[in-house]
Design an enzyme around this catalytic site. Sequence first.
Site, PDB file in Angstrom:
ATOM      1  N   LYS A 189     -87.579  -4.843  36.085  1.00 36.46           N
ATOM      2  CA  LYS A 189     -86.404  -4.272  35.406  1.00 36.46           C
ATOM      3  C   LYS A 189     -85.985  -5.248  34.309  1.00 36.46           C
ATOM      4  CE  LYS A 189     -81.972  -3.158  34.714  1.00 36.46           C
ATOM      5  NZ  LYS A 189     -81.875  -3.875  33.425  1.00 36.46           N
ATOM      6  N   GLU A 265     -82.108 -17.140  40.257  1.00 34.09           N
ATOM      7  CA  GLU A 265     -82.058 -18.234  39.265  1.00 34.09           C
ATOM      8  C   GLU A 265     -80.892 -17.900  38.349  1.00 34.09           C
ATOM      9  OE1 GLU A 265     -83.735 -21.013  39.110  1.00 34.09           O
ATOM     10  OE2 GLU A 265     -85.138 -20.564  40.726  1.00 34.09           O
ATOM     11  N   CYS A 300     -80.862 -21.153  29.697  1.00 36.52           N
ATOM     12  CA  CYS A 300     -80.144 -21.427  30.955  1.00 36.52           C
ATOM     13  C   CYS A 300     -80.019 -22.930  31.199  1.00 36.52           C
ATOM     14  CB  CYS A 300     -80.832 -20.741  32.116  1.00 36.52           C
ATOM     15  SG  CYS A 300     -82.563 -21.167  32.248  1.00 36.52           S
ATOM     16  N   GLU A 399     -70.008 -21.618  32.159  1.00 37.53           N
ATOM     17  CA  GLU A 399     -71.139 -21.477  31.249  1.00 37.53           C
ATOM     18  C   GLU A 399     -70.733 -20.610  30.050  1.00 37.53           C
ATOM     19  OE1 GLU A 399     -74.358 -18.868  32.495  1.00 37.53           O
ATOM     20  OE2 GLU A 399     -75.792 -20.356  31.790  1.00 37.53           O
TER      21      GLU A 399
HETATM   22  P1  NAD Z   1     -76.930 -10.548  33.594  1.00 40.89           P
HETATM   23  O1  NAD Z   1     -76.698 -10.992  34.990  1.00 40.89           O
HETATM   24  O2  NAD Z   1     -75.856  -9.838  32.894  1.00 40.89           O
HETATM   25  O3  NAD Z   1     -78.178  -9.565  33.531  1.00 40.89           O
HETATM   26  C1  NAD Z   1     -79.431  -9.949  34.061  1.00 40.89           C
HETATM   27  C2  NAD Z   1     -80.158  -8.705  34.531  1.00 40.89           C
HETATM   28  O4  NAD Z   1     -79.433  -8.144  35.610  1.00 40.89           O
HETATM   29  C3  NAD Z   1     -80.305  -7.612  33.479  1.00 40.89           C
HETATM   30  O5  NAD Z   1     -81.569  -7.008  33.607  1.00 40.89           O
HETATM   31  C4  NAD Z   1     -79.223  -6.645  33.870  1.00 40.89           C
HETATM   32  O6  NAD Z   1     -79.496  -5.315  33.479  1.00 40.89           O
HETATM   33  C5  NAD Z   1     -79.258  -6.768  35.380  1.00 40.89           C
HETATM   34  N1  NAD Z   1     -78.022  -6.336  36.049  1.00 40.89           N
HETATM   35  C6  NAD Z   1     -76.768  -6.324  35.555  1.00 40.89           C
HETATM   36  N2  NAD Z   1     -75.912  -5.844  36.479  1.00 40.89           N
HETATM   37  C7  NAD Z   1     -76.641  -5.551  37.580  1.00 40.89           C
HETATM   38  C8  NAD Z   1     -76.328  -5.048  38.867  1.00 40.89           C
HETATM   39  N3  NAD Z   1     -75.093  -4.709  39.216  1.00 40.89           N
HETATM   40  N4  NAD Z   1     -77.332  -4.909  39.766  1.00 40.89           N
HETATM   41  C9  NAD Z   1     -78.596  -5.259  39.448  1.00 40.89           C
HETATM   42  N5  NAD Z   1     -78.954  -5.723  38.233  1.00 40.89           N
HETATM   43  C10 NAD Z   1     -77.990  -5.869  37.311  1.00 40.89           C
HETATM   44  O7  NAD Z   1     -77.417 -11.836  32.786  1.00 40.89           O
HETATM   45  P2  NAD Z   1     -77.799 -11.923  31.228  1.00 40.89           P
HETATM   46  O8  NAD Z   1     -76.545 -11.854  30.448  1.00 40.89           O
HETATM   47  O9  NAD Z   1     -78.906 -10.982  30.917  1.00 40.89           O
HETATM   48  O10 NAD Z   1     -78.424 -13.371  31.152  1.00 40.89           O
HETATM   49  C11 NAD Z   1     -77.636 -14.496  30.976  1.00 40.89           C
HETATM   50  C12 NAD Z   1     -77.503 -15.266  32.251  1.00 40.89           C
HETATM   51  O11 NAD Z   1     -78.776 -15.537  32.809  1.00 40.89           O
HETATM   52  C13 NAD Z   1     -76.862 -16.618  32.040  1.00 40.89           C
HETATM   53  O12 NAD Z   1     -75.946 -16.879  33.069  1.00 40.89           O
HETATM   54  C14 NAD Z   1     -78.038 -17.571  32.124  1.00 40.89           C
HETATM   55  O13 NAD Z   1     -77.710 -18.877  32.462  1.00 40.89           O
HETATM   56  C15 NAD Z   1     -78.872 -16.920  33.150  1.00 40.89           C
HETATM   57  N6  NAD Z   1     -80.273 -17.389  33.080  1.00 40.89           N
HETATM   58  C16 NAD Z   1     -80.729 -18.205  34.078  1.00 40.89           C
HETATM   59  C17 NAD Z   1     -82.022 -18.707  34.029  1.00 40.89           C
HETATM   60  C18 NAD Z   1     -82.564 -19.576  35.144  1.00 40.89           C
HETATM   61  O14 NAD Z   1     -83.774 -19.774  35.211  1.00 40.89           O
HETATM   62  N7  NAD Z   1     -81.741 -20.097  36.015  1.00 40.89           N
HETATM   63  C19 NAD Z   1     -82.851 -18.364  32.949  1.00 40.89           C
HETATM   64  C20 NAD Z   1     -82.339 -17.551  31.946  1.00 40.89           C
HETATM   65  C21 NAD Z   1     -81.043 -17.052  32.020  1.00 40.89           C
END
Ligand code: NAD
Length: 495
Positions: A189, A265, A300, A399
């Site tokens: 997804k 993550e 991240c 963050e």
């Molecule tokens: P997000 O949590 O908004 O979205 C991530 C994914 O989750 C997307 O595909 C989104 O559609 C899905 N999603 C959203 N709501 C959901 C729900 N209720 N149920 C299931 N899936 C759902 O995050 P983002 O804005 O896309 O990414 C930014 C975040 O990701 C930041 O906090 C960043 O630090 C983190 N990140 C972490 C790493 C790591 O390796 N630790 C790497 C990259 C990004």
Amino acid sequence: MLDQNKINALSDTAIAPRGLLIDGQIKPSQSEQTLDVLSPIDGSHLTTIAAATKNDADLAVTAARQAFDDGRWRNMPPAERKKILLKWADLIEAEALELAVLGVRDNGTEISMAFKAECGSAAATIRYYAEAIDKLYGQIAPTAPEFLGLVHNEPIGVVAAIIPWNFPLMIAAWKLGPALAAGNSVVLKPSEMASLSLLRLGELGLQAGLPDGVLNVVTGKGIDVGEVLSHSMDVDVMVFTGSGATGRRLLEASARSNLKRCYLELGGKSANVVFADTKNLEQAATVSAAGIFRNSGQVCVAGSRLLVEQSIHDDFVAALAQAAAAMKVGNPLDITINSGAVNNAAQLAQNLKFVEIAQSEGATLYAGGKQLHKQTGGYYMEPTIITNVKKQDTLAQQEVFGPVLAVTTFQDEAEAIELANSTDFGLAGGLWTSDFSRAHRMTRAMRTGVVHVNTYGGADISVPMGSVKQSGNGHDKSLHAFDKYIDLKTAWFKL
Ligand code: NAD
């Protein structure tokens, strides 16, 4: 070497509307709903992607389940599976520039970084796990002679992988590589903010010979598709990279459904600690600036908190600001750009809000702080440095996921450790010193998944990337990643 003319030609082409990949077929959502894809470069309408509904997500899970249960992939001889994954890696590499341009138009990462960290890393990752397939052995337990204890490595079943928008190809490959190499089926997804390159990745997987249903790609909103996957009774493992808020929902969904294993993550507020005894402070300033400002801070592991020894604060921050000012922020398809676009308007607004909050809490705006290139219609922001940030301030604790650096000073090593560990996060960190013993003490004392020493950022697929505290659990990368996708099965014989 990137060729600007080729990039321009690729970025001028129209992008056709994209469907879902389910059971080896590209198809529209059953509801025929779509989502608009907007360009972060200029806000224009790029194309549409299918918006999967509950029915589509259920179909994808059923296809993955069927593919797993009938053994079409997991029972294929390891050498054959390896061949298919290696071919996939070759196809990614052959199409790297096209994939990079497609991804950049969708998510805004500067092409110089996307080409290497996205396509290069995705191909290398798939290849790494493909090569491991026929090198992982089960075990024979050291039992008494009248018994035989065999420990088999078994794939677990259906894996759902939910991906964020900042490095879609790289992060998806970190999950797809070990999940598929271990013999599982996957429903992927992508983020609704960066789906295009992952849809193409799925098509290349089919082309490489992945059997139908083994890899499915369902695009759509998290609240629709993601929720269905996380509540599914037929998903065995959920692997997720994204925000802490979504991670929490996934754990709840697991508890409410089938107790699927959840590996998260999440975000970070990583400390980059600079001691006065650093050998080359100018170099440290340049690398530290890149460590927070590249990809508009949407990394991240970004070193978003600079902890600097009091005695060098003024000189070091001045050098860092100079390095930041030298970075070119602009159209991410320009090969000379150091930092591209913020992914979307809401993220840009949030970044700017953090600057406001920091000042209202008494910190000092030292450099940047404003939107850039507004006339383009795209989303750009100045590299921003905020000094006099106290450890309890919002900017030190939350963050941003944008190009905003919080600077705090420390007096000695003990205070540096205390400050470094003073957030709920534990993803990454950095450390600059010429004292070898201090470097060892500090890397052990900093509660994070990774500590960069006398550098910031970078690593390769051979080392795990994990996190502690509220930055998540589990590891991506390295052979350790297999632990999430393999069950140990014991066969106990009385001889
Ligand atoms: P997000 O949590 O908004 O979205 C991530 C994914 O989750 C997307 O595909 C989104 O559609 C899905 N999603 C959203 N709501 C959901 C729900 N209720 N149920 C299931 N899936 C759902 O995050 P983002 O804005 O896309 O990414 C930014 C975040 O990701 C930041 O906090 C960043 O630090 C983190 N990140 C972490 C790493 C790591 O390796 N630790 C790497 C990259 C990004």
